[in-house]
Design a protein around this motif. Structure first.
Motif, short mmCIF file in Angstrom:
data_model
loop_
_atom_site.label_atom_id
_atom_site.label_comp_id
_atom_site.label_asym_id
_atom_site.label_seq_id
_atom_site.Cartn_x
_atom_site.Cartn_y
_atom_site.Cartn_z
N UNK A 86 0.83 -1.16 -0.02
CA UNK A 86 0.09 -0.21 0.18
C UNK A 86 0.84 1.08 -0.03
N UNK A 87 0.44 2.42 -0.69
CA UNK A 87 0.84 3.68 -0.31
C UNK A 87 0.04 4.37 0.71
N UNK A 138 7.14 -7.36 6.90
CA UNK A 138 6.44 -6.34 6.46
C UNK A 138 7.64 -5.33 6.56
N UNK A 139 7.54 -4.26 5.36
CA UNK A 139 8.67 -3.53 5.03
C UNK A 139 8.24 -2.12 4.81
N UNK A 170 3.92 10.63 3.87
CA UNK A 170 3.84 9.48 2.89
C UNK A 170 4.80 8.50 3.16
N UNK A 171 4.33 7.09 2.85
CA UNK A 171 5.29 6.05 3.15
C UNK A 171 4.55 4.71 2.47
N UNK A 172 5.26 3.67 2.33
CA UNK A 172 4.63 2.59 1.45
C UNK A 172 4.94 1.41 2.62
N UNK A 173 3.72 0.44 2.87
CA UNK A 173 4.08 -0.84 3.56
C UNK A 173 3.72 -1.72 2.56
N UNK A 174 4.69 -2.71 2.56
CA UNK A 174 4.73 -4.04 1.69
C UNK A 174 4.79 -5.18 2.62
N UNK A 175 4.13 -6.26 2.12
CA UNK A 175 4.03 -7.46 2.63
C UNK A 175 4.56 -8.54 1.87
N UNK A 176 5.46 -9.34 2.30
CA UNK A 176 5.87 -10.40 1.54
C UNK A 176 5.53 -11.92 2.31
N UNK A 177 4.49 -12.55 1.80
CA UNK A 177 3.76 -13.32 2.45
C UNK A 177 4.15 -14.97 2.05
N UNK A 199 -5.43 5.15 1.93
CA UNK A 199 -4.47 4.04 1.42
C UNK A 199 -4.90 3.71 -0.08
N UNK A 200 -3.74 3.60 -0.79
CA UNK A 200 -3.97 2.86 -2.20
C UNK A 200 -3.10 1.84 -2.36
#
Length: 387
Positions: free
Chosen positions: A181-182, A238-239, A257-264, A299-300
């Motif tokens: 997400x953004x 989660x990053x 603004x920041x991004x949250x990324x998940x590698x599942x 959230x985007x």
């Protein structure tokens, strides 16, 4: 007969066409389509919604079920700000290495796949061969799902897909999925001396980022399951990679603004992770609105990518093991379009020349030895398809 280019000549042409994801890939698609057409192969395009990018797919051999798909992406990452020692859009050979943007990730495989399709067209194949080249893989694997859908009514359904991401020609049967997400924190500006009357978007954003740290710590402390234990690291990560916001040190930040990324990791439910994240966002937003009601968190969704789950007696993996002699068990933490093919009902495996450590790097290279190994693999595949 029209000219048949060598894999090296095809690679040089592909690398010479800059296809950075922010730009159109149509010049490359046009070249590939023209080259295939010159040999009597019908290629099909599927455009994105802007008509500035397109996927391309083609079929050779008998019009029957059971095809093998050679799948690659056409886009590359930018070279901006990277200290290259050579022209990144020219293949330069030095000390047994082929330097150039995309040589490893993944125009080396694309070149081999195009060469193989031409060779297959002129061979007496008993089993069909297909080529699938996507767009926008590097910005979230966005181009493969519409391409896969477009293939269904036009070419026969394949029974195995080889996605040629760099794997050192090993059979990679599993990888993590992911989503991201953004995040836009919309706060309320006041002088920092009365910060309690404002909403500092950075400080409230930090609460979500601290949650990210907490989730990683908790996951790291857990005993991994049987499938998760094969991965490095053996848990869902989660990053947050970038953050910006604020205007001055004495003003509570209006925006952050920041991004949250998940590698599942396979075995975890991505929707469970999504629910946890959204619950945290709702909690922080409620705290913000308790101070200033018009503040909010927007959230985007940036991307959503299914994992590649190791298959029980998977046909794609069996083919690659037969052709490489690789009997090891390999999984990776990066994502690919393999999971999207698998989700659409294909047997899928990752196998391609090169080392993923070279992907996205300045002075990216593919060793000549790996490129040659990829060609030998394709030659054995053609023998197999001839029956």
């Amino acid at each position: 007969m029209p000219e048949k280019l060598s894999p090296r000549a095809i690679l040089e042409k592909l690398v010479s066409i800059p296809t950075v994801s922010r730009d159109s890939n149509l010049p490359l698609i046009e070249w590939v389509e023209t080259y295939l057409n010159s040999h009597g192969i019908t290629a099909h395009r599927h455009y994105d919604e802007t008509n500035e990018k397109a996927a391309l797919f083609a079929h050779v051999g008998p019009v029957t079920e059971g095809a093998v798909v050679l799948s690659g992406h056409t886009d590359v990452v930018p070279v901006d700000g990277q200290p290259w020692g050579t022209n990144p859009f020219e293949v330069v050979e030095k000390d047994g290495k082929l330097y150039g943007r995309g040589t490893c990730d993944m125009k080396g495989f694309d070149a081999l796949a195009i060469w193989t399709l031409i060779e297959g067209h002129y061979a007496d194949l008993k089993r069909p061969l297909q080529l699938a080249l996507s767009y926008d893989e590097e910005i979230g694997c966005l181009g493969a799902p519409p391409m896969i859908e477009a293939m269904q009514p036009i070419v026969t359904k394949a029974s195995a897909v080889i996605v040629g991401e760099p794997s050192m020609m090993q059979a990679v049967s599993g990888h993590k999925g992911g989503f991201g997400y953004h995040v836009h924190m919309q706060g309320f500006e006041v002088h920092s001396s009365i910060l309690h009357t404002g909403v500092n978007a950075i400080l409230y954003g930090a609460k979500i980022i601290e949650w990210v740290n907490q989730m990683n710590s908790e996951s790291m402390a857990k005993e991994p399951g049987e499938v998760a234990a094969k991965f490095d690291p053996p848990f869902t990560t989660v990053h947050v990679g970038t953050i910006k916001g604020g205007t001055a040190h004495n003003i509570t930040a209006k925006d952050c603004w920041f991004g949250v990324d998940f590698r599942v990791v396979p075995g975890d439910d991505a929707e469970d992770w999504r629910d946890l994240f959204l619950a945290k966002v709702d909690e922080v937003e409620a705290e913000m609105q308790a101070v200033v009601p018009e503040t909010k968190i927007v959230l985007e969704e940036r991307f959503q990518l299914p994992g590649l789950v190791p298959e029980e007696n998977g046909e794609a993996e069996a083919i690659v093991r037969r052709l490489t002699g690789d009997n090891g068990s390999h999984v990776v933490s990066y994502g690919t379009e393999g999971g999207q093919f698998q989700e659409a009902g294909y047997s899928a495996v990752i196998c391609g020349p090169g080392d993923i450590a070279q992907a996205h790097q300045p002075n990216e290279y593919l060793t000549v030895a790996q490129f040659d190994a990829g060609k030998a693999f394709m030659e054995r595949l053609l023998v197999m398809l001839k029956g």
